[in-house]
Scaffold this motif. Structure first.
Motif, PDB file in Angstrom:
ATOM      1  N   ALA A 191       9.735  10.665  -3.227  1.00  0.00           N
ATOM      2  CA  ALA A 191       8.690   9.643  -3.295  1.00  0.00           C
ATOM      3  C   ALA A 191       9.166   8.442  -4.106  1.00  0.00           C
ATOM      4  O   ALA A 191       8.881   7.287  -3.748  1.00  0.00           O
TER       5      ALA A 191
ATOM      6  N   ASN B  30       3.229  12.255  -9.873  1.00  0.00           N
ATOM      7  CA  ASN B  30       2.321  13.406  -9.808  1.00  0.00           C
ATOM      8  C   ASN B  30       3.034  14.681 -10.272  1.00  0.00           C
ATOM      9  O   ASN B  30       3.902  15.198  -9.559  1.00  0.00           O
TER      10      ASN B  30
ATOM     11  N   GLN C  92       0.825  -1.206   0.000  1.00  0.00           N
ATOM     12  CA  GLN C  92       0.000   0.000   0.000  1.00  0.00           C
ATOM     13  C   GLN C  92       0.859   1.257   0.000  1.00  0.00           C
ATOM     14  O   GLN C  92       0.613   2.204  -0.758  1.00  0.00           O
ATOM     15  N   GLU C  93       1.880   1.287   0.858  1.00  0.00           N
ATOM     16  CA  GLU C  93       2.749   2.455   0.924  1.00  0.00           C
ATOM     17  C   GLU C  93       3.535   2.618  -0.374  1.00  0.00           C
ATOM     18  O   GLU C  93       3.780   3.746  -0.833  1.00  0.00           O
TER      19      GLU C  93
ATOM     20  N   SER D 254       2.540   1.780  -3.396  1.00  0.00           N
ATOM     21  CA  SER D 254       1.637   2.338  -4.402  1.00  0.00           C
ATOM     22  C   SER D 254       1.403   3.824  -4.163  1.00  0.00           C
ATOM     23  O   SER D 254       1.365   4.628  -5.108  1.00  0.00           O
ATOM     24  N   ARG D 255       1.245   4.179  -2.897  1.00  0.00           N
ATOM     25  CA  ARG D 255       1.016   5.591  -2.572  1.00  0.00           C
ATOM     26  C   ARG D 255       2.216   6.445  -2.956  1.00  0.00           C
ATOM     27  O   ARG D 255       2.071   7.518  -3.553  1.00  0.00           O
ATOM     28  N   GLU D 256       3.401   5.982  -2.641  1.00  0.00           N
ATOM     29  CA  GLU D 256       4.596   6.754  -2.957  1.00  0.00           C
ATOM     30  C   GLU D 256       4.849   6.809  -4.464  1.00  0.00           C
ATOM     31  O   GLU D 256       5.310   7.820  -4.985  1.00  0.00           O
TER      32      GLU D 256
ATOM     33  N   SER E 184       2.531   6.830  -6.733  1.00  0.00           N
ATOM     34  CA  SER E 184       1.577   7.825  -7.240  1.00  0.00           C
ATOM     35  C   SER E 184       2.106   9.239  -7.030  1.00  0.00           C
ATOM     36  O   SER E 184       1.960  10.108  -7.902  1.00  0.00           O
ATOM     37  N   ARG E 185       2.737   9.468  -5.900  1.00  0.00           N
ATOM     38  CA  ARG E 185       3.334  10.782  -5.649  1.00  0.00           C
ATOM     39  C   ARG E 185       4.505  11.029  -6.601  1.00  0.00           C
ATOM     40  O   ARG E 185       4.687  12.129  -7.099  1.00  0.00           O
TER      41      ARG E 185
END
Length: 365
Positions: free
Chosen positions: A131, A120, A109-110, A112-114, A116-117
């Motif tokens: 990120a 961005n 999860q972390e 994927s979140r990083e 995405s950042r």
């Protein structure tokens, strides 16, 4: 009275000069210890999906956590891991394999979140680069046996080498300064060397579970971070020992202060090894309550230049290798420098492996 105050001030100045006179003490970054329950604890406590009250991570002991999970079905346990991976993965007392599962989910999860950042365009180049580095690190952790994972701040984790539920003995490695989620592989290398030297008989936990000092600064000269880490180490051990039996603590550098201040319980800790140690925060080995071994420092270890004083909150007490401290001494022949005591072929690694596997080293210094 004024004269007495001046004398005390002068003594304090001399002691501080001695303690702070080794290296660039004042230049290092001050750290705020990460304390309290795992991320997502509020959502966990509020979750009534199973129809039972979940143990409060901020209050429940590892024994209470273990008792709670023992009353759930395997499917109910998995449901909680999927709904609250960062809580279950860091909850001392939860089943070992369930924590592995939860932390694998949290890492993904972390990651994927990083990522995405990192992708961005609204973020600055520096933010995207950081990120991307985090995302790459989390990809490296995929598939590992993580007993803990916390991305907050500099990040923390605990990685397991071996089988905690079946190997006959367990060792926990506690690091000193500059070790965090990004640099934890340094400790992992020590853990791998210890397990290999034991003939794959000892399960080893590389525990990066507290906020370590950065550099040789004020934080390293004081005990605030050690005391915060000691509480976390105590919970880890209390969660492990009912499964693994009493563990042996291998405490490197500032980590030996963490171990000493954790007040090891003889029912949970078989012994404590202080290596490259500035002190354990105590004056005598018998204050620790479990057997204590101290590694004779090799000639290239700079920690020998740190004065063993304790005054006004600075310093970590007696030299663990001194006769007056009363620890049993282990050899260090074949090691070089401050972080090389787990070097293959060294007398220190051989002694560590024997101690971890049997409770007694084959040789002493």
């Amino acid at each position: 009275m004024l004269s007495r105050l001046r004398r005390k001030t002068a003594v304090a100045g001399l002691v501080l000069a001695a303690v702070l006179g080794v290296g660039s003490w004042a230049s290092a970054d001050a750290q705020t210890p990460l304390t309290g329950p795992p991320p997502g604890s509020a959502e966990w406590v509020a979750d009534g999906g199973l129809g039972v009250r979940l143990p409060d991570p901020a209050k429940a002991s590892p024994a209470e956590v273990a008792a709670f999970f023992s009353g759930l079905t395997p499917e109910q346990q998995r449901q909680l891991a999927f709904r609250h991976p960062q809580v279950v993965g860091n909850l001392d007392g939860a089943p070992i394999e369930l924590r592995y599962l939860a932390n694998s989910l949290a890492v993904a999860q972390e990651g994927s979140r990083e990522q995405s950042r990192a992708d961005n365009p609204a973020l600055t180049a520096e933010e995207r680069e950081l990120a991307a580095q985090h995302a790459a690190r989390y990809r490296e952790l995929a598939g590992r046996r993580l007993l803990a994972f916390d991305p907050r701040g500099r990040g923390q984790l605990a990685e397991v080498f071996g089988d905690l539920t079946h190997d006959t003995r367990t060792a926990v490695l506690v690091p000193g300064s500059d070790v965090d989620l990004g640099t934890a592989d340094r400790l992992a290398a020590m853990a791998k060397a210890l397990r290999a030297e034991s003939g794959e008989k000892v399960a080893v936990v590389a525990w990066v579970g507290y906020t370590t000092p950065v550099g040789v600064g004020m934080d390293a000269a004081r005990e605030e971070l050690a005391r915060a880490g000691a509480s976390r180490l105590g919970r880890l051990v209390a969660g492990l020992a009912p499964v693994t039996g009493p563990v042996t603590l291998f405490c490197h550098s500032y980590g030996s202060v963490v171990c000493g201040r954790s007040a090891p319980d003889p029912a949970q800790v078989a012994g404590l090894v202080a290596l490259a140690s500035p002190g354990v925060g105590l004056d005598r080995a018998d204050e620790v309550r479990v057997p204590v071994w101290a590694v004779v420092r090799n000639p290239e270890d700079w920690i020998s230049n740190v004065p063993n004083v304790s005054f006004l909150g600075f310093g970590h007490g007696a030299d663990p290798t001194s006769p007056g401290f009363g620890a049993q001494l282990l050899p260090s022949t074949g090691s070089h420098g401050h972080s090389d005591y787990f070097a293959p072929g060294s007398a220190s690694l051989a002694a560590f492996a024997a101690l971890a596997a049997t409770g007694s080293p084959t040789t002493t210094a």
